[in-house]
Design an enzyme around this catalytic site. Structure first.
Site, mmCIF file in Angstrom:
data_model
loop_
_atom_site.group_PDB
_atom_site.id
_atom_site.type_symbol
_atom_site.label_atom_id
_atom_site.label_comp_id
_atom_site.label_asym_id
_atom_site.label_seq_id
_atom_site.Cartn_x
_atom_site.Cartn_y
_atom_site.Cartn_z
ATOM 1 N N ARG A 229 34.004 -3.888 19.586
ATOM 2 C CA ARG A 229 32.589 -3.572 19.803
ATOM 3 C C ARG A 229 32.456 -2.752 21.076
ATOM 4 O O ARG A 229 33.230 -2.953 22.029
ATOM 5 C CB ARG A 229 31.756 -4.844 19.966
ATOM 6 C CG ARG A 229 31.383 -5.522 18.673
ATOM 7 C CD ARG A 229 30.340 -4.724 17.876
ATOM 8 N NE ARG A 229 29.979 -5.384 16.646
ATOM 9 C CZ ARG A 229 30.581 -5.220 15.469
ATOM 10 N NH1 ARG A 229 31.591 -4.384 15.348
ATOM 11 N NH2 ARG A 229 30.167 -5.868 14.401
ATOM 12 N N HIS A 277 32.132 4.471 14.665
ATOM 13 C CA HIS A 277 32.100 3.070 14.247
ATOM 14 C C HIS A 277 32.406 2.948 12.745
ATOM 15 O O HIS A 277 31.654 2.334 11.981
ATOM 16 C CB HIS A 277 30.733 2.434 14.570
ATOM 17 C CG HIS A 277 30.743 0.935 14.501
ATOM 18 N ND1 HIS A 277 30.001 0.141 15.342
ATOM 19 C CD2 HIS A 277 31.404 0.077 13.688
ATOM 20 C CE1 HIS A 277 30.195 -1.140 15.047
ATOM 21 N NE2 HIS A 277 31.047 -1.200 14.035
#
Ligand code: NDP
Ligand code: OXD
Length: 314
Positions: A229, A277
């Site tokens: 993350r 991502h």
């Protein structure tokens, strides 16, 4: 007949909706913000729900994250007290393995150098250290980390791992806790981060951690691969470390702010690979069947699998 509500922000919802409608049998499937009587909603499947929304469903039985990570969900301080289930699925895991192995190889094979040479039409071979001389350290040895370790070993890398709790993983030297992290870092040439974002891990990828990585080594300096993350990393520290050689390069799939702002110096950095991502994208064709199987289990009175521990945050 039960009702499933999809609450999706930041992803294209149409493919999820049609896949759920295809596989949900006689259950009703709705897409937020479509108007549905809140009392009729049994299950929600979410990616970045508006905070407070789930608390308005009085008969909710379970919450499903459409991804492996649940930090997006747990930011909501008004979550109802029902099980939270995250995705564990071979499709998602395989995608992550592909990302990690590919990026470890890109660094081991010096692809940035060959890309630059190609632009200049230059034919020049450089010494290539064998993968067995390169130690990859994985922070986060859960589903993704363990599968990535196997993939990295399959192409010859020497792999070590770090997790919160003690575990034995065949062929992988394992470390635990703060003291264990130091031991992992000093021997690591390529650091892979597959941690969840929690109170304990926020900002862990910072300058003083990069300084502890192995110096020199077969690659000439340490590399960072973060597919966990963005909140795990301090981007100013990554830039500083790249600038002064504390890091030799990085592959970043996740960012403090997503999409990565146009103004970020990371975009144009010659030592950085950037992806949006998508190290392991959630594909409705693979994952909806997985969630429906869980809903069927729950309806048959069986326990839900892959439940999240709210206290630990993952
Ligand atoms: P898991 O829950 O299976 O694994 C998490 C691992 O992190 C475990 O080994 C756990 O330790 C370890 N961990 C957690 N907290 C700490 C801590 N404080 N100190 C040391 N170790 C810790 O998750 P997954 O492997 O399925 O996924 C990992 C993360 O990958 C997700 O949370 C998500 O953020 C990210 N992800 C990113 C994607 C992308 O496309 N970029 C796609 C999918 C996931 P222990 O084993 O002891 O519990
Ligand atoms: C996930 C993600 O957590 O896509 O699955 O990031």
């Amino acid at each position: 007949m039960s009702t499933i509500l999809l609450v999706i922000q930041g992803w294209e919802p149409d493919a999820w909706l049609s896949r759920f409608r295809l596989l949900a049998g006689n259950r009703e499937v709705a897409l937020w913000p479509e108007a549905v009587d809140p009392a009729r909603i049994d299950y929600v499947c979410v990616w970045r729900q508006p905070p407070g929304l789930l608390a308005t469903f009085p008969n909710l039985k379970a919450i499903f994250s459409l991804g492996a990570g649940v930090d997006h969900l747990l930011q909501d301080t008004k979550l109802p007290d029902v099980p939270i289930v995250r995705i564990v699925d071979s499709d998602l895991t395989q995608r992550m393995v592909g990302y990690v192995v590919m990026h470890a190889l890109l660094h081991q094979r010096q692809m940035k150098l060959y890309d630059a040479q190609q632009k200049e039409r230059r034919w020049r071979e450089h010494y290539e250290p064998p993968p067995c001389e390169i130690r990859v350290g994985i922070m986060g040895m859960g589903v993704m980390g363990q599968a990535a370790a196997k993939g990295l070993q399959a192409v010859g890398f020497s792999v070590a791992g770090w997790s919160r709790s003690v575990k034995n993983i065949a062929g992988v030297e394992m470390f635990f806790g703060e003291a264990g992290l130091e031991k992992l870092l000093v021997q690591t040439n390529i650091l892979v981060c597959l941690l969840p974002l929690t109170l304990a891990t926020k900002g862990i990828l910072r300058y003083d951690l990069f300084r502890k990585l192995a110096r020199g080594g077969a690659l000439g300096g340490p590399f960072l691969i973060n597919a966990g993350r963005g909140g795990l990393q301090v981007e100013d520290d990554i830039l500083r470390a790249l600038q002064n050689g504390t890091l030799a390069g990085a592959s970043l799939d996740v960012f403090e702010i997503e999409p990565l702002p146009l103004s970020s110096a990371l975009w144009a950095h010659s030592k950085v690979y950037i992806t949006p991502h998508n190290a392991a994208s959630s594909d409705p064709r693979a994952l909806v069947g997985n969630i429906m199987a869980q809903i069927e289990r729950h309806e048959r009175g069986k326990p839900l699998q892959n439940q999240v521990d709210r206290k630990l945050g993952y």
